[in-house]
Design an enzyme around this catalytic site. Structure first.
Site, mmCIF file in Angstrom:
data_model
loop_
_atom_site.group_PDB
_atom_site.id
_atom_site.type_symbol
_atom_site.label_atom_id
_atom_site.label_comp_id
_atom_site.label_asym_id
_atom_site.label_seq_id
_atom_site.Cartn_x
_atom_site.Cartn_y
_atom_site.Cartn_z
ATOM 1 C CG ASP A 1 22.020 31.696 54.732
ATOM 2 O OD1 ASP A 1 23.071 31.046 54.656
ATOM 3 O OD2 ASP A 1 21.500 32.271 53.750
ATOM 4 C CG ASP B 1 32.082 27.995 54.582
ATOM 5 O OD1 ASP B 1 32.158 27.284 53.573
ATOM 6 O OD2 ASP B 1 31.857 29.227 54.549
ATOM 7 C CG ASP C 1 23.919 30.046 47.458
ATOM 8 O OD1 ASP C 1 24.075 29.397 48.508
ATOM 9 O OD2 ASP C 1 23.455 31.197 47.421
#
Ligand code: GLA
Length: 411
Positions: free
Chosen positions: A158, A194, A213
């Protein structure tokens, strides 16, 4: 002068030597061939967040096998955020939470493996995970060795708490660390799209998230109080333009874990699942198997839809057209076949009146096209599991609000 020259030569030989050594290590590249079709499995996050434990994992693994989900292709059990304690141990290793996993993570992974399934864990490129547990920054090689020792098969990585670091470099470092640790582990990049991971992710990972999400709704934006949003599945489908050419076998655009069986109705779940199949997304279920309805199970294990998702060409489908609020999605398949989905995005019932001969499909990214005046395809309705005529005739049907019709066209 002569001496200076000698020193220069010696220096350049040495640095050449070092360069070679480093290059060899740093350009390791991902483990190739671990995800030739979109990976499928279960991930704990959507339903359980950090409320995870060994009982849940064992029950999920048991049901994955007994329900037929495993036979349909779902084989990874991935524990997302929340599996660790808040501190590393004296050696700097991560510590699986002994309260959540009293028998130990290794034993749990062995249990999952004994069922013929694979196992995945989560961490983060930053100093802390999104839920505040120890992140991997500065511990990449150590954590990779830890995962290899545990025997995991999948790592989701992540992007919280990463101020000041570059995504491409951070993911490359972890990819190399995994390669060096030596155990083949599918590497799942999760930086939400991103930093355009589709442009640089292919040598580094096997899949990459393209969005923030997911949220269990058709088309909403859910605004969190901390100033970020989660997205209904159609919002995720809409989110990125022109990235389908970057997705394919072993390097997938990941549309996020599914919300099928969570808060939407069966019609919307059907559409959600159909879209994830049409875009060749990795298929991670995110529901509680212990409370799964037979309708949810039937959606998730629809064989023909899964075959579209898992088609060996691995082409991400695209929106061909919108007719009166009904989106027409198409996906080239192997052996000259196509999948076509009509999705009613509106709030009312719609009629479909689709003349194939006036609607030839052209996939300019991958070089496929139809000529319905020359080649006739037979049609099968994959949700009704029924033949549906051929492309010689106009396709006429009705479609409820938020519903989907998926056809397979075989030449
Ligand atoms: C991020 C990810 C989610 C989940 C959570 C865990 O938001 O995008 O998929 O992993 O972190 O904290």
């Amino acid at each position: 002068m002569k001496n200076a020259l000698l020193v220069l030569i010696a220096l350049s030989i040495t640095s050449f030597g070092f360069g070679q050594g480093n290059t060899h290590k740093q350009e390791g590249g991902k483990f190739e061939g671990l995800a030739m079709t979109p990976p499928m499995g279960w991930n704990s996050w959507n339903t359980f967040a950090t409320n995870i434990d060994e009982k849940l994992v064992k029950e999920t693994a048991d049901i994955m096998v007994s329900s037929g989900l495993a036979a349909a292709g779902y084989n990874y059990i991935v524990l997302d955020d929340g599996w660790m304690t808040h501190e590393r141990d004296a050696n700097g290793d991560l510590v699986p939470d002994p309260q959540k996993f009293p028998s130990g993570m290794k034993a749990l992974i062995e249990y999952v493996h004994s069922k013929g399934l694979k196992f995945g864990l989560y961490n983060c490129a930053g100093t802390k995970t999104c839920a505040g547990y120890p992140g991997t920054r500065g511990y990449e090689y150590q954590d990779a060795r830890f995962y290899a020792r545990l025997g995991i098969d999948f790592l989701k990585y992540d992007w919280c708490n990463t101020e000041g670091i570059t995504a491409k470099e951070a993911y490359k470092t972890m990819s190399n660390a995994l390669k060096t640790a030596g155990r083949p582990i599918v590497f799942s990049l999760c930086e939400w799209g991103d930093n355009q991971p589709w442009e640089w992710g292919k040598p580094i990972g096997n899949l990459w998230r393209i969005s923030g999400d997911i949220y269990p709704c058709f088309d909403c934006e859910f605004k969190h109080p901390e100033n970020w949003s989660s997205w209904g599945f159609m919002k995720i489908i809409d989110m990125r333009k022109n990235i389908r050419k970057y997705s394919g076998p072993d390097h997938w655009n990941d549309f996020d874990m599914m919300e099928v069986g969570n808060e939407m109705n069966d019609t919307e779940d059907k559409s959600h699942f159909a879209m994830w199949c049409m875009v060749a997304s990795p298929l991670f279920t995110g529901n509680d198997y212990r409370k799964m309805s037979k309708e949810t199970l039937a959606i998730l294990t629809n064989k023909e839809l899964l075959a579209i998702n898992q088609d060996k060409l691995g082409i991400q489908g695209f929106k061909y057209k919108v007719i009166d609020g009904v989106e027409v999605w198409v996906k080239p398949l192997s052996d000259g076949a196509w999948a076509v989905s009509f999705l009613n995005r509106t709030d009312s019932l719609k009629k479909i009146n689709f003349d194939w001969k006036k609607n030839n499909f052209k996939d300019s990214d991958f070089g496929f096209e139809t000529d319905f005046s020359k080649t006739t395809f037979k049609l099968k309705d994959l949700w009704k599991n029924k033949e549906a005529g051929s492309t010689k005739k106009i396709f006429i049907s009705e479609i409820a609000s938020h519903d989907v019709i998926t056809l397979k066209l075989t030449p």
